[in-house]
Design an enzyme around this catalytic site. Structure first.
Site: not given
Ligand code: FEO
Length: 395
Positions: A23, A79, A81, A83, A146, A165, A193, A226
């Site tokens: 991030h 998702h 995002e 990543d 999230h 996530d 996390y 992750h």
């Molecule tokens: Fe919300 Fe692993 O990205």
């Protein structure tokens, strides 16, 4: 390298051993991370999520080495995002018409980031997608876990929940499964996390966990985006989340300070001495925020029933290191924690008053006026700091 997860499900993600900041520079990843992507090969071939953009070419090359990219029938974007979606632009150059299943919010996110009008297929909780051989995918919105667009995907028969996530950790490993890695490292990364990413969403998370548990899905594996895949007692991480989401705290008090010439540091140590002399059971931890990993310290705050924040007065206010950390604590929206403040000053003073205002604004229950000390503390003032610690322990 493709790795078998279960039956016709394989991991095709990226292990990022070098990653140290995530991030931007907001989250320290001292143990690296993984971007987990999954390939399901039933009558239909399905790709779940991709990897972060710097690894896009490697990801697509590896995938093309495993399968004919044209054989991918469906892409699931749990998702938006970067990543997880970062390799989509490269992948979609090869298969531009392949449908991408995602939430309505994810369409906004993906269009907003990549400015591509791909073949989006919007899904919501309960929608299913038949992938042949008697198996199907069931979609579950994970809104605000999230991001607004987040969702999970459940594979029937194999009973795998691709949770994205949720339930993840930034933990590079080549072992893939939770039972094969160092358990201390794993749980440390899990709570870090949760503390740093999910704490602000506690009230939403409590409802969402109830909703997901209410679906009565048989879950043999939780395949996160992750870190490890939970295959050994996968519900253990769900149980942890239930615990953590309920304004979690341990019998711990954390003291966080910065110091200019050592006076505020001396106060921190003496206050700690006072607390432990009054209460032998409480765990006290002390951090100079300028010398500490801020995300690790947030994790300690997450575990604490009370925090004490110390700053000397500088220009009638507090040091910027502490101001930044106060901002981070406010972002986390902690609930049910007590707090107080301390600090040395030379001329006008003011840091303790500023800290108490910021602590109240960040949602902490401020216990008292705090402890301020003019100039460097002498013997009597150090004894007073010990007394202050005792009062904190009693409170
Ligand atoms: Fe919300 Fe692993 O990205």
């Amino acid at each position: 390298m493709k790795k078998n997860v279960k039956n016709n499900v394989h991991w095709v993600g990226k292990t990022d051993w070098e990653l140290r900041q995530f991030h931007g520079d907001e989250y320290s990843t001292n143990n690296g991370s993984t971007y987990n992507s999954y390939l399901i090969q039933e009558e239909k071939t399905v790709l779940i999520d991709t990897v972060w953009m710097p690894h896009a070419q490697e990801f697509v090359d590896n995938l093309a080495g495993e399968i004919d990219l044209d054989s991918i029938d469906y892409i699931i974007a749990n998702h938006g995002e970067v990543d997880h979606s970062g390799a989509l632009p490269e992948l979609m150059k090869h298969i531009p018409n392949t449908p991408i299943y995602c939430t309505a919010h994810a369409v906004k996110s993906l269009k907003g980031q990549y400015h591509c009008d791909w073949n989006f297929q919007v899904v919501k909780t309960g929608d299913t997608l038949d992938i042949g051989n008697g198996k199907s995918l069931v979609f579950v919105s994970m809104q605000m876990l999230h991001w607004p667009d987040s969702m999970a995907t459940y594979l029937t028969t194999d009973n795998i929940l691709f949770s994205n996530d949720a339930f993840g950790q930034h933990y590079a490993n080549d072992m893939l499964f939770n039972d094969l890695v160092d358990q201390c490292d794993l749980m440390r990364e899990c709570i870090k996390y949760y503390a740093n990413i999910l704490t602000p969403f506690n009230p939403i998370l409590r409802k969402k966990l109830d909703e997901v548990i209410g679906l009565n899905l048989t879950v043999d594996m939780i395949a996160t985006s992750h870190g490890v895949i939970w295959r050994d007692n996968p519900m253990q991480i769900v149980e942890k989340y239930l615990q953590w989401a309920n304004d979690y705290q341990e019998n711990q008090i954390t003291i966080i300070y910065d110091t200019m010439w050592g006076g505020t540091k001396d106060l921190a140590n003496k206050i700690a001495q006072g607390i432990t002399s009054q209460d032998h059971d409480v765990q006290v931890k002390i951090y100079n925020i300028s010398k500490s990993d801020q995300n690790d310290v947030i994790t300690e705050v997450f575990k604490s029933k009370a925090v004490l924040i110390g700053s000397p007065t500088m220009g009638n206010t507090i040091l910027h290191s502490i101001a930044g950390f106060m901002h981070l604590m406010k972002q986390m929206k902690f609930k049910g924690k007590k707090a107080s403040s301390f600090g040395c000053y030379g001329w006008s003073g003011g840091s303790v008053k500023v800290l108490n205002t910021l602590l109240a604004d960040a949602g902490f229950e401020v216990m008292d006026q705090g402890f301020k000390n003019q100039w460097n503390p002498d013997e009597q003032q150090l004894l007073d700091a010990i007394d202050f610690g005792k009062q904190i322990a009693k409170a």
